[in-house]
Scaffold this active site. Structure first.
Site, PDB file in Angstrom:
ATOM      1  N   CYS A  87       0.851  -1.014   0.056  1.00 46.14           N
ATOM      2  CA  CYS A  87      -0.060   0.028  -0.145  1.00 46.14           C
ATOM      3  C   CYS A  87       0.829   1.183  -0.238  1.00 46.14           C
ATOM      4  CB  CYS A  87      -0.835   0.048   1.280  1.00 46.14           C
ATOM      5  SG  CYS A  87      -2.193  -1.318   1.157  1.00 46.14           S
TER       6      CYS A  87
ATOM      7  N   CYS B  76      -4.047   0.312  -2.725  1.00 47.62           N
ATOM      8  CA  CYS B  76      -4.495   0.460  -1.245  1.00 47.62           C
ATOM      9  C   CYS B  76      -3.848   1.854  -0.848  1.00 47.62           C
ATOM     10  CB  CYS B  76      -4.520  -0.871  -0.757  1.00 47.62           C
ATOM     11  SG  CYS B  76      -2.859  -1.558  -0.677  1.00 47.62           S
TER      12      CYS B  76
END
Ligand code: AVW
Length: 258
Positions: free
Chosen positions: A82, A163
């Site tokens: 992420c 993400c």
């Protein structure tokens, strides 16, 4: 003379049967795995090649659907951490220079499949199992060509898995830094998952003496599309500032626009 003719025949055949494409594919795949321990486990370059070529061999090169590459995506699964994903549109060179220097960021072409396929052209034919690297349809010859469908599929996969905070590098030296028809506009932002993504941070890269602004019409269109689901920022930064930052060892991880 006989030897020379025999050599020529072999050369033509290996090209016609996709020998050179397979060679480039496998070489790049192995090179990637050698330098990326985190993805090495469980990936076999020959298996990845088999999945790749079965997506388009023996098929009309204008009828390769995006879904034809589903099997390939499953064979070469890769998790990107992420906050590290960088999307780009009309800024390919800069985005790649950036992620090469700042290892905490990754573009699609820094993942295994993107790395292997970057810059390549390929197709098959209905008349046999051969693989070709020339005489293939261009990006716009027909929509469902093997190269375009691959990048659409791979981009969708990359964007779906994004993400945290994502970065989008757009080109501030053109009238329309955001185009709804680009892969970024037509595939990637549509696949962004609001449950996983927090901020979409646009970085508009421009030159001195060229007026660039986050208020540009096309960026307002992008903002309107994103705002209901994501937090959005837009920052303008000069190319020269990024280039200086790339060489700055004090900023091993970027970012270069704060
Ligand atoms: P791009 P995108 N003819 O800079 O947002 C030939 O517009 O689309 O950025 N090749 C083309 C054409 C065309 N008309 N349009 C696009 N391409 C190919 C994957 C060509 O190879 C990454 F994740 C060109 O260099 C980025 O976030 C490339 O697509 C996103 O998709 C980029 O065109 C960039 O695609």
């Amino acid at each position: 003379l006989t030897l020379a003719i025999a050599g020529f025949a072999v050369l033509i055949r290996t090209t016609e049967t996709g020998g050179s494409l397979k060679y480039v594919f496998i070489t790049r795949c192995k090179e990637y795995l050698e330098t990326h321990d985190e993805v090495r486990v469980g990936i076999d370059c020959n298996e990845v090649w088999d999945a790749f070529q079965s997506s388009f061999v023996a098929k009309d090169p204008c009828k390769i659907s995006v879904e034809a590459y589903d099997g390939l995506m499953n064979t070469a699964k890769q998790k990107v951490p992420c906050n590290e994903m960088v999307f780009w549109s009309k800024t390919k060179q800069m985005a790649h220079k950036f992620t090469q220097a700042k290892k905490c960021f990754m573009t699609l072409e820094d993942t295994l499949l993107g790395f292997i396929m970057d810059g390549l052209t390929w197709c098959g034919s209905q008349d046999g199992n051969d693989t070709y690297t020339s005489g293939c349809p261009n990006w716009n010859t027909c929509e469902q060509n093997p190269v375009r469908s691959f990048w659409s599929r791979a981009s969708a996969h990359f964007a779906e898995s994004a993400c945290g905070n994502v970065t989008a590098m757009l080109n501030g030296s053109i009238d329309k830094p955001f185009s709804a028809k680009s892969i970024f506009g037509s595939v990637e932002i549509k696949k962004f998952n609001p449950m996983k993504i927090n901020y979409v941070n646009v970085v508009l890269i421009g030159r001195e003496n060229y007026p660039m602004s986050c208020k540009n019409d096309s960026l307002q269109e992008l903002e309107k599309t994103l705002i209901p689901k994501f937090k959005y920022t837009c920052t303008t930064v000069l190319l020269s500032t990024i280039l200086k930052c790339l060489e700055d060892p004090q900023k091993p991880c970027g970012p270069c626009w704060d």
